[in-house]
Scaffold this motif. Structure first.
Motif, PDB file in Angstrom:
ATOM      1  N   ARG A  16      -8.499 -10.407  -5.826  1.00  6.78           N
ATOM      2  CA  ARG A  16      -9.225  -9.490  -4.937  1.00  6.78           C
ATOM      3  C   ARG A  16     -10.554 -10.119  -4.550  1.00  6.78           C
ATOM      4  O   ARG A  16     -11.523  -9.437  -4.312  1.00  6.78           O
ATOM      5  N   GLU A  73       2.069  -1.914  -0.396  1.00  8.51           N
ATOM      6  CA  GLU A  73       1.525  -0.564  -0.207  1.00  8.51           C
ATOM      7  C   GLU A  73       0.076  -0.518  -0.694  1.00  8.51           C
ATOM      8  O   GLU A  73      -0.804   0.011  -0.007  1.00  8.51           O
ATOM      9  N   THR A  74      -0.179  -1.095  -1.857  1.00  9.76           N
ATOM     10  CA  THR A  74      -1.540  -1.136  -2.407  1.00  9.76           C
ATOM     11  C   THR A  74      -2.491  -1.871  -1.472  1.00  9.76           C
ATOM     12  O   THR A  74      -3.634  -1.478  -1.301  1.00  9.76           O
ATOM     13  N   ASP A  75      -1.992  -2.939  -0.837  1.00  6.80           N
ATOM     14  CA  ASP A  75      -2.818  -3.735   0.078  1.00  6.80           C
ATOM     15  C   ASP A  75      -2.948  -3.103   1.459  1.00  6.80           C
ATOM     16  O   ASP A  75      -3.590  -3.664   2.341  1.00  6.80           O
ATOM     17  N   GLY A  76      -2.334  -1.932   1.668  1.00  7.43           N
ATOM     18  CA  GLY A  76      -2.484  -1.224   2.933  1.00  7.43           C
ATOM     19  C   GLY A  76      -1.600  -1.742   4.047  1.00  7.43           C
ATOM     20  O   GLY A  76      -1.848  -1.445   5.216  1.00  7.43           O
ATOM     21  N   LEU A  77      -0.552  -2.503   3.715  1.00  6.26           N
ATOM     22  CA  LEU A  77       0.337  -3.047   4.739  1.00  6.26           C
ATOM     23  C   LEU A  77       1.490  -2.112   5.058  1.00  6.26           C
ATOM     24  O   LEU A  77       2.022  -2.137   6.161  1.00  6.26           O
ATOM     25  N   HIS A  79       3.347   1.901   4.582  1.00  4.46           N
ATOM     26  CA  HIS A  79       3.256   3.333   4.276  1.00  4.46           C
ATOM     27  C   HIS A  79       4.561   3.705   3.600  1.00  4.46           C
ATOM     28  O   HIS A  79       5.645   3.375   4.104  1.00  4.46           O
ATOM     29  N   TYR A  92       9.937   3.397   4.234  1.00  6.41           N
ATOM     30  CA  TYR A  92       8.820   2.464   4.349  1.00  6.41           C
ATOM     31  C   TYR A  92       8.602   2.136   5.809  1.00  6.41           C
ATOM     32  O   TYR A  92       9.559   1.937   6.564  1.00  6.41           O
ATOM     33  N   THR A  95       1.923  -0.088   8.376  1.00  5.82           N
ATOM     34  CA  THR A  95       0.670   0.533   8.785  1.00  5.82           C
ATOM     35  C   THR A  95       0.100  -0.291   9.942  1.00  5.82           C
ATOM     36  O   THR A  95       0.632  -1.362  10.284  1.00  5.82           O
ATOM     37  N   GLU A  96      -0.966   0.169  10.514  1.00  2.00           N
ATOM     38  CA  GLU A  96      -1.650  -0.588  11.565  1.00  2.00           C
ATOM     39  C   GLU A  96      -2.068  -1.958  11.035  1.00  2.00           C
ATOM     40  O   GLU A  96      -1.969  -2.974  11.736  1.00  2.00           O
ATOM     41  N   HIS A  97      -2.512  -1.996   9.788  1.00  6.40           N
ATOM     42  CA  HIS A  97      -2.916  -3.247   9.136  1.00  6.40           C
ATOM     43  C   HIS A  97      -1.711  -4.183   8.987  1.00  6.40           C
ATOM     44  O   HIS A  97      -1.823  -5.396   9.197  1.00  6.40           O
TER      45      HIS A  97
END
Length: 124
Positions: A16, A73-77, A79, A92, A95-97
């Protein structure tokens, strides 16, 4: 008993930061053989259930796929949506990211396609 649960939990080995550059941070998120392919699968086919993703990635084990999906999912990639049904249904989607990362990886995929062509031409 709480201590024994913590002792058996796997440590989070992902980095991180601190990162030395943007590429270092990006590679931290897509590290692992399957993450870029999961991104591609979801980009190509849209929202997918676990079994659909698994079928689209021959060779991935259930353990590795589940781990990669959790990390993404944790990294925001990704949903992850759980529907309150019996049997449970989980879907699954990017996400926008995740969409942005997939777009950033597209030139690398183009380079890889060129490599495949070059290798095929060399093999004759």
């Amino acid at each position: 008993m709480t201590g024994s649960t913590e002792a058996t939990a796997k440590p989070d080995t992902r980095r991180r930061g601190p990162y030395v550059c943007g590429l270092d941070a990006a590679m931290d998120v897509v590290s692992g053989k399957w993450k870029a392919l999961i991104l591609w699968e979801l980009e190509a086919y849209g929202t997918r259930r676990y079994a659909e993703i698994r079928r689209g990635l021959p060779g991935v084990s259930d353990k590795v796929l589940a781990q990669q999906l959790r990390e993404m999912e944790t990294d925001g990639l990704l949903h992850r949506e759980v529907f309150p049904e019996v049997p449970p249904r989980v879907e699954y989607s990017l996400t926008e990211h995740g969409v942005a990362l997939n777009a950033a990886l597209a030139p690398l995929g183009d380079w890889g396609t060129g490599r495949i062509s070059r290798l095929a031409a060399e093999d004759g």
